[in-house]
Scaffold this active site. Structure first.
Site, PDB file in Angstrom:
ATOM      1  N   ARG A   1      42.998   3.323  38.465  1.00  0.00           N
ATOM      2  CA  ARG A   1      42.970   4.609  39.194  1.00  0.00           C
ATOM      3  C   ARG A   1      43.956   4.567  40.366  1.00  0.00           C
ATOM      4  O   ARG A   1      44.113   3.537  41.011  1.00  0.00           O
ATOM      5  CB  ARG A   1      41.557   4.885  39.702  1.00  0.00           C
ATOM      6  CG  ARG A   1      40.605   5.279  38.595  1.00  0.00           C
ATOM      7  CD  ARG A   1      39.191   5.404  39.091  1.00  0.00           C
ATOM      8  NE  ARG A   1      38.376   4.278  38.675  1.00  0.00           N
ATOM      9  CZ  ARG A   1      37.171   3.985  39.166  1.00  0.00           C
ATOM     10  NH1 ARG A   1      36.643   4.739  40.108  1.00  0.00           N
ATOM     11  NH2 ARG A   1      36.491   2.953  38.712  1.00  0.00           N
TER      12      ARG A   1
ATOM     13  N   ASN B   1      20.778  -0.088  34.153  1.00  0.00           N
ATOM     14  CA  ASN B   1      22.005   0.702  34.295  1.00  0.00           C
ATOM     15  C   ASN B   1      22.406   1.166  32.897  1.00  0.00           C
ATOM     16  O   ASN B   1      22.928   0.376  32.103  1.00  0.00           O
ATOM     17  CB  ASN B   1      23.108  -0.144  34.929  1.00  0.00           C
ATOM     18  CG  ASN B   1      24.365   0.659  35.195  1.00  0.00           C
ATOM     19  OD1 ASN B   1      24.464   1.832  34.791  1.00  0.00           O
ATOM     20  ND2 ASN B   1      25.323   0.058  35.857  1.00  0.00           N
TER      21      ASN B   1
ATOM     22  N   GLU C   1      23.936  -5.155  42.969  1.00  0.00           N
ATOM     23  CA  GLU C   1      23.410  -3.787  42.889  1.00  0.00           C
ATOM     24  C   GLU C   1      22.065  -3.743  42.155  1.00  0.00           C
ATOM     25  O   GLU C   1      21.183  -2.963  42.507  1.00  0.00           O
ATOM     26  CB  GLU C   1      24.432  -2.879  42.207  1.00  0.00           C
ATOM     27  CG  GLU C   1      25.619  -2.605  43.117  1.00  0.00           C
ATOM     28  CD  GLU C   1      26.865  -2.138  42.398  1.00  0.00           C
ATOM     29  OE1 GLU C   1      27.140  -0.947  42.420  1.00  0.00           O
ATOM     30  OE2 GLU C   1      27.571  -2.991  41.825  1.00  0.00           O
TER      31      GLU C   1
ATOM     32  N   ARG D   1      19.881   3.005  37.918  1.00  0.00           N
ATOM     33  CA  ARG D   1      21.102   3.374  38.620  1.00  0.00           C
ATOM     34  C   ARG D   1      21.468   4.785  38.163  1.00  0.00           C
ATOM     35  O   ARG D   1      21.574   5.045  36.964  1.00  0.00           O
ATOM     36  CB  ARG D   1      22.204   2.392  38.259  1.00  0.00           C
ATOM     37  CG  ARG D   1      23.491   2.676  38.983  1.00  0.00           C
ATOM     38  CD  ARG D   1      24.607   2.993  38.056  1.00  0.00           C
ATOM     39  NE  ARG D   1      25.789   3.331  38.814  1.00  0.00           N
ATOM     40  CZ  ARG D   1      26.973   3.551  38.258  1.00  0.00           C
ATOM     41  NH1 ARG D   1      27.124   3.449  36.969  1.00  0.00           N
ATOM     42  NH2 ARG D   1      27.993   3.894  38.997  1.00  0.00           N
TER      43      ARG D   1
ATOM     44  N   HIS E   1      29.574   3.821  44.988  1.00  0.00           N
ATOM     45  CA  HIS E   1      29.281   2.402  45.282  1.00  0.00           C
ATOM     46  C   HIS E   1      28.262   2.286  46.418  1.00  0.00           C
ATOM     47  O   HIS E   1      28.187   1.254  47.090  1.00  0.00           O
ATOM     48  CB  HIS E   1      30.534   1.609  45.723  1.00  0.00           C
ATOM     49  CG  HIS E   1      31.600   1.490  44.690  1.00  0.00           C
ATOM     50  ND1 HIS E   1      32.944   1.456  44.994  1.00  0.00           N
ATOM     51  CD2 HIS E   1      31.532   1.403  43.338  1.00  0.00           C
ATOM     52  CE1 HIS E   1      33.648   1.336  43.891  1.00  0.00           C
ATOM     53  NE2 HIS E   1      32.814   1.317  42.864  1.00  0.00           N
TER      54      HIS E   1
END
Ligand code: AMP
Length: 395
Positions: free
Chosen positions: A236, A7, A379, A88, A177
């Site tokens: 957020r 990643n 992930e 990723r 996601h």
């Protein structure tokens, strides 16, 4: 077979080396502050963590250090052992629905979507280029955060705005996601020995989203064109009335970028509580009686509960609800608050079962109408598995 999951961010590069199909993580690490004078990296292997302070001029230099150390630290006996690298990648638009073998042509096609993910996509592709150079001949696979959601129907991915915004400019829900939601779906289906479950997958971390999945297909998801919408997140805002943007520009004289920055970086848990974006700090403040922290937690849990109820309706009744990521896996208090707010669906929390962190477990009672599981996400493992599958198919 050894597969690296990578990643790459704008100034960092994280990796995990897996042995597959055993799904065993052999080593992992992170290169930080790439491009800055005080850059460094850490590698965890065999129960030990090694830290080295070296100048990492760019991602290529970081990857060169990584592959040298993999051999020098005897993590692999030769680089030939590494048979694939999975990356990723945030955004593949509507074009990249599945993991894909990367070459120069594919990288150029992915870079068309950089403007939809300007903070992450260019950095993700820097990682790809560095590995293509460092390990020529090794298969590189791109695994997209948006990929899983491309199974959504038009009815769910379109916004009620002028249709040509979608046709000409690609304005639609993309969702994020996806790699986590797919991993959770596969894990819970394996647990039940079925592949047609209706699942409401709640990924609740600093970033947060809920995805409704039916028989492996995404029905709906809370993140949209951007990663700003849906649930309340650490900083957020989640869903708000878009007219607020114009109003705040007029009232404060801020530019659109400044107002958007407030919505991305100074809203959510941080904005309401005034304490922190980190749920642990907000929980402590709430326990101490801080009214805004209590309010932030209430709003946070209520939003999740509302989406679960809505997605239960869209699925025509869910078989399972799953909770994952930092808060879903670890916060007993938030799990309790969420489940109490979906009591109208017949969901019942078992307080004793809920008393743990970070494991795969059932937290609802046996007579809960919908079972609720905590399923730790991974992930990196999902990226490695997808890469492994593509490697096997192409052998
Ligand atoms: P993630 O983005 O998945 O890494 O999740 C980050 C969020 O998980 C932060 O808000 C953390 O406060 C929260 N988190 C991590 N560990 C815990 C914990 N033990 N208890 C409560 N929240 C936690």
């Amino acid at each position: 077979m050894k597969i690296l999951a990578v990643n790459a961010g704008s100034s960092s590069l994280k990796f995990t080396l897996f042995e597959l199909p055993k799904t065993e993580a052999i080593a992992s690490g992170v290169f930080e502050k790439i491009g800055l004078k005080d850059s460094f990296y850490t590698i965890k292997y065999d129960g030990e963590k090694t830290r080295k302070e070296v100048y990492l001029k760019d991602h290529s230099v970081a990857v060169d250090y990584l592959i040298k150390d993999l051999v020098d630290m005897h993590i692999v006996s030769s680089l030939n052992e590494i048979e694939g690298v999975g990356h990723r990648i945030l955004h593949g638009g509507a074009e990249f629905t599945h993991p894909v073998i990367l070459n120069e042509d594919v990288v150029a096609r992915i870079s068309k979507y950089n403007e939809l993910g300007p903070l992450h996509n260019p950095a993700n592709l820097l990682g790809v280029e560095a590995f293509m150079k460092a390990l020529p001949g090794v298969i590189n696979v791109g695994v997209f955060d948006t990929g899983f959601h491309q199974t959504m129907d038009e009815e769910h991915f379109l916004y009620p705005v002028p249709y040509e915004w979608y046709e000409k400019y690609g304005v639609r829900r993309y969702g994020y996601h996806g790699t986590s939601h797919r991993y959770i779906y596969k894990t819970i289906c394996n647990h039940f020995g079925k592949d047609n479950l209706k699942v409401i997958s709640c990924h609740i971390g600093n970033g947060a989203s809920i995805t409704a999945i039916d028989s492996g297909k995404v029905v709906d998801t809370t993140l949209g064109f951007s990663s700003l919408v849906g649930l309340i997140m650490g900083t957020r805002c989640g869903d708000i009335d878009v007219a607020i943007v114009q109003y705040m520009m007029k009232k404060t004289g801020k530019s659109i970028d400044e107002v958007m920055d407030d919505l991305y970086k100074r809203s959510g848990l941080l904005g309401i509580s005034g304490v922190s974006s980190d749920s642990r700090d907000v929980e402590i403040a709430a326990e101490e009686g801080n009214k805004r922290a209590i309010l932030a937690n209430e709003m946070y849990a209520q939003k999740i509960a509302n989406y679960i109820a809505m997605y239960n309706n869209e699925l025509g009744g869910a078989d399972v609800i799953t909770l994952t990521a930092g808060i879903g896996e670890n916060s007993k208090a938030m799990r309790k608050a969420i489940l109490e707010k979906i009591a109208s669906l017949g969901v019942k929390l078992d307080e004793q079962r809920n008393d743990f962190r970070g494991e795969f477990r059932l937290i609802s009672t046996d007579d809960s109408k919908i079972p609720v599981y905590v399923v730790p996400t991974d992930e990196e493992m999902e990226i490695a598995l997808e890469t492994y599958e593509i490697k096997i198919k192409n052998n």
